[in-house]
Every structure is written in structure tokens, then in C-alpha cells.
Design a protein around this motif. Structure first.
Motif, PDB file in Angstrom:
ATOM      1  N   THR A  70       0.860  -1.185   0.000  1.00 22.05           N
ATOM      2  CA  THR A  70       0.000   0.000   0.000  1.00 22.05           C
ATOM      3  C   THR A  70       0.895   1.233   0.000  1.00 22.05           C
ATOM      4  N   GLN A  71       0.274   2.368  -0.198  1.00 19.77           N
ATOM      5  CA  GLN A  71       1.002   3.629  -0.115  1.00 19.77           C
ATOM      6  C   GLN A  71       1.022   4.140   1.318  1.00 19.77           C
ATOM      7  N   ALA A  72       0.564   3.317   2.263  1.00 20.00           N
ATOM      8  CA  ALA A  72       0.450   3.747   3.657  1.00 20.00           C
ATOM      9  C   ALA A  72       1.307   2.923   4.615  1.00 20.00           C
ATOM     10  N   GLY A  73       2.273   2.155   4.107  1.00 17.07           N
ATOM     11  CA  GLY A  73       3.175   1.422   4.992  1.00 17.07           C
ATOM     12  C   GLY A  73       2.630   0.091   5.490  1.00 17.07           C
ATOM     13  N   VAL A  74       1.617  -0.444   4.841  1.00 19.67           N
ATOM     14  CA  VAL A  74       1.040  -1.736   5.209  1.00 19.67           C
ATOM     15  C   VAL A  74       1.389  -2.708   4.093  1.00 19.67           C
ATOM     16  N   ASP A  75       1.818  -3.932   4.455  1.00 22.05           N
ATOM     17  CA  ASP A  75       2.114  -4.926   3.429  1.00 22.05           C
ATOM     18  C   ASP A  75       1.478  -6.251   3.806  1.00 22.05           C
ATOM     19  N   GLY A  76       1.584  -7.202   2.904  1.00 19.91           N
ATOM     20  CA  GLY A  76       0.986  -8.496   3.188  1.00 19.91           C
ATOM     21  C   GLY A  76       1.204  -9.468   2.061  1.00 19.91           C
ATOM     22  N   SER A  77       0.432 -10.567   2.105  1.00 17.73           N
ATOM     23  CA  SER A  77       0.511 -11.571   1.061  1.00 17.73           C
ATOM     24  C   SER A  77      -0.831 -12.271   0.923  1.00 17.73           C
ATOM     25  N   LEU A  78      -1.050 -12.825  -0.241  1.00 17.27           N
ATOM     26  CA  LEU A  78      -2.252 -13.588  -0.540  1.00 17.27           C
ATOM     27  C   LEU A  78      -1.800 -14.846  -1.254  1.00 17.27           C
ATOM     28  N   ALA A  79      -2.221 -16.007  -0.745  1.00 17.40           N
ATOM     29  CA  ALA A  79      -1.902 -17.288  -1.382  1.00 17.40           C
ATOM     30  C   ALA A  79      -3.206 -17.899  -1.890  1.00 17.40           C
ATOM     31  N   CYS A  80      -3.193 -18.301  -3.146  1.00 15.24           N
ATOM     32  CA  CYS A  80      -4.366 -18.893  -3.771  1.00 15.24           C
ATOM     33  C   CYS A  80      -3.973 -20.179  -4.477  1.00 15.24           C
ATOM     34  N   HIS A  81      -4.942 -21.069  -4.623  1.00 12.00           N
ATOM     35  CA  HIS A  81      -4.775 -22.258  -5.456  1.00 12.00           C
ATOM     36  C   HIS A  81      -5.965 -22.283  -6.386  1.00 12.00           C
ATOM     37  N   GLY A  82      -5.709 -22.068  -7.657  1.00 15.09           N
ATOM     38  CA  GLY A  82      -6.822 -21.874  -8.582  1.00 15.09           C
ATOM     39  C   GLY A  82      -7.526 -20.591  -8.177  1.00 15.09           C
ATOM     40  N   ASP A  83      -8.825 -20.668  -7.990  1.00 15.66           N
ATOM     41  CA  ASP A  83      -9.562 -19.484  -7.537  1.00 15.66           C
ATOM     42  C   ASP A  83      -9.892 -19.564  -6.048  1.00 15.66           C
ATOM     43  N   ARG A  87      -4.729 -18.402   1.983  1.00 15.23           N
ATOM     44  CA  ARG A  87      -4.353 -17.583   3.139  1.00 15.23           C
ATOM     45  C   ARG A  87      -4.160 -16.138   2.702  1.00 15.23           C
ATOM     46  N   PHE A  88      -4.642 -15.225   3.544  1.00 12.64           N
ATOM     47  CA  PHE A  88      -4.427 -13.791   3.370  1.00 12.64           C
ATOM     48  C   PHE A  88      -3.760 -13.302   4.639  1.00 12.64           C
ATOM     49  N   GLU A  89      -2.759 -12.473   4.487  1.00 17.07           N
ATOM     50  CA  GLU A  89      -2.057 -11.932   5.652  1.00 17.07           C
ATOM     51  C   GLU A  89      -1.714 -10.474   5.399  1.00 17.07           C
ATOM     52  N   VAL A  90      -1.969  -9.629   6.387  1.00 19.98           N
ATOM     53  CA  VAL A  90      -1.615  -8.216   6.288  1.00 19.98           C
ATOM     54  C   VAL A  90      -0.791  -7.862   7.523  1.00 19.98           C
ATOM     55  N   HIS A  91       0.225  -7.014   7.327  1.00 24.39           N
ATOM     56  CA  HIS A  91       1.244  -6.789   8.352  1.00 24.39           C
ATOM     57  C   HIS A  91       1.592  -5.306   8.429  1.00 24.39           C
ATOM     58  N   VAL A  92       1.830  -4.834   9.643  1.00 23.86           N
ATOM     59  CA  VAL A  92       2.287  -3.460   9.835  1.00 23.86           C
ATOM     60  C   VAL A  92       3.382  -3.465  10.903  1.00 23.86           C
ATOM     61  N   THR A  93       4.401  -2.647  10.696  1.00 18.16           N
ATOM     62  CA  THR A  93       5.497  -2.535  11.652  1.00 18.16           C
ATOM     63  C   THR A  93       5.124  -1.524  12.728  1.00 18.16           C
ATOM     64  N   GLU A  94       5.462  -1.843  13.974  1.00 18.03           N
ATOM     65  CA  GLU A  94       5.206  -0.949  15.106  1.00 18.03           C
ATOM     66  C   GLU A  94       6.502  -0.260  15.522  1.00 18.03           C
ATOM     67  N   ASP A 171       5.539  -5.480  15.582  1.00 16.98           N
ATOM     68  CA  ASP A 171       4.616  -5.602  14.463  1.00 16.98           C
ATOM     69  C   ASP A 171       3.243  -6.104  14.887  1.00 16.98           C
ATOM     70  N   ARG A 172       2.292  -5.956  13.966  1.00 14.41           N
ATOM     71  CA  ARG A 172       0.944  -6.497  14.110  1.00 14.41           C
ATOM     72  C   ARG A 172       0.593  -7.199  12.812  1.00 14.41           C
ATOM     73  N   THR A 173      -0.099  -8.323  12.926  1.00 14.84           N
ATOM     74  CA  THR A 173      -0.462  -9.113  11.763  1.00 14.84           C
ATOM     75  C   THR A 173      -1.896  -9.598  11.897  1.00 14.84           C
ATOM     76  N   PHE A 174      -2.636  -9.584  10.781  1.00 16.05           N
ATOM     77  CA  PHE A 174      -3.985 -10.139  10.713  1.00 16.05           C
ATOM     78  C   PHE A 174      -3.982 -11.195   9.616  1.00 16.05           C
ATOM     79  N   ILE A 175      -4.604 -12.349   9.896  1.00 18.78           N
ATOM     80  CA  ILE A 175      -4.543 -13.489   8.981  1.00 18.78           C
ATOM     81  C   ILE A 175      -5.932 -14.081   8.783  1.00 18.78           C
ATOM     82  N   ILE A 176      -6.245 -14.418   7.549  1.00 22.87           N
ATOM     83  CA  ILE A 176      -7.440 -15.187   7.207  1.00 22.87           C
ATOM     84  C   ILE A 176      -6.951 -16.485   6.572  1.00 22.87           C
ATOM     85  N   VAL A 177      -7.379 -17.621   7.116  1.00 22.42           N
ATOM     86  CA  VAL A 177      -6.962 -18.922   6.580  1.00 22.42           C
ATOM     87  C   VAL A 177      -8.213 -19.710   6.215  1.00 22.42           C
TER      88      VAL A 177
END
Length: 181
Positions: A70-83, A87-94, A171-177
């Protein structure tokens, strides 16, 4: 950095159970393409960008991995298999600025809305509760002088979807699995 390494290991473990056949989206959960489009639309004001990550791993050979910036200092990752979202993960440094914290909260809420079809109120309410729990557990971890000082909260959404939030001093992390098949 060790949280990132554990996260990559967790992604690898999730991907091990994924075969080569196309996997449909989980009932009640958006598919990857729909998720990406909804998050871009909902959180466009913070400049969300999904780009294909270069991963060299036999364990993730059948997964599509996207880096999120993002343009706001937040990063993350998204893992997909087909559609199917794995897992989705978003991370911010403290410590994070107010702008970065707001962007982190916004991206978490947008992800819940996109992945599970929840409205903004339900998403924010759940996240507020998880954040309060994580803050309380982090404070208790400090008081106990734990070796690994962290706060963690976990929720289970309908359909076997797991939600997690982890906070440390750095850091802080939010995850959807998604549930494993």
C-alpha cells in the motif's frame, strides 16, 4: 523477520496439502479474483497493489502467491490455489503512525468484507474485539516477562475459516486462513 519466516513456513505447510487439480472456491468465501477486485475497490484510497511474488519453493509450486503493498506502509501476502484463497495476511510494523494504523485497520476490514461478504459494521466490530484481546494479552505477556512477548487472538468464521491477529512490540499481523481440503 522471524515472524515472516514462520509465516512462509506456515504457507508452505498449507500448500503441501494442495494437489495439482483445479480447486473451486470455498462455499461462502470469495474466490481469489473476486477478493482482489473487492479489496482494491474497498481500500483503493490507500493504494492497495497486488503483485505476483517470485517464490522458489517446491512446497508452493501449486500456489499463486501475491505480495500486497500500500502507499500507507502496510504490506501483506495472498496465497491462492486456482480461484481458492488459501491464506491472506496483512502486516504493519510498530510503532505505526496514525495514518498507517488507520490503513491497517481499513485493509483488515476490506479483506473480511471481500472474503466473507460481511458488511463494514460486522467486520469492524469483530476486528475491534480481536484488537482489544490482542492488546490485553500483549500487556499480560509483558507483565509475565514471557520469553516471546506477544498477544494473539483467534476467531472461527462460518465455513471453517480461521481468523487470527498477532501483536508484538515490533509488528501487528492479521490473517485469514481458509479451511484445508
Amino acid at each position: 523477520m522471524s515472524l515472516r519466516i514462520r509465516t512462509i513456513g506456515a504457507l508452505a505447510a498449507l500448500a503441501l496439502g494442495v494437489g495439482g487439480a483445479p480447486v473451486p472456491a470455498i462455499a461462502g468465501m470469495a474466490g481469489c479474483d473476486e477478493f482482489v477486485q473487492k479489496v482494491r475497490g474497498e481500500a483503493g484510497d490507500i493504494g492497495v497493489d497486488f503483485s505476483r511474488a517470485v517464490i522458489v519453493s517446491r512446497n508452493l509450486a501449486h500456489a499463486d502467491i501475491f505480495d500486497i503493498a500500500t502507499q500507507a506502509g502496510v504490506d501483506g501476502s495472498l496465497a491462492c490455489h486456482g480461484d481458492q484463497i488459501i491464506r491472506f495476511e496483512v502486516h504493519v510494523t510498530e510503532p505505526a503512525s496514525a495514518r498507517t494504523s488507520a490503513a491497517f485497520e481499513r485493509l483488515q476490514s476490506a479483506a473480511l468484507q471481500a472474503a466473507l461478504g460481511w458488511d463494514a459494521g460486522k467486520s469492524r466490530s469483530l476486528l475491534k474485539g480481536m484488537d482489544a484481546d490482542v492488546s490485553e494479552y500483549l500487556a499480560a505477556s509483558h507483565q509475565r516477562s514471557d520469553v516471546y512477548v506477544a498477544g494473539k487472538s483467534e476467531e472461527h468464521a462460518p465455513g471453517g475459516v480461521s481468523l487470527g491477529m498477532i501483536a508484538t512490540d515490533v509488528d501487528r499481523t492479521f490473517i485469514i486462513v481458509a479451511p484445508s481440503r
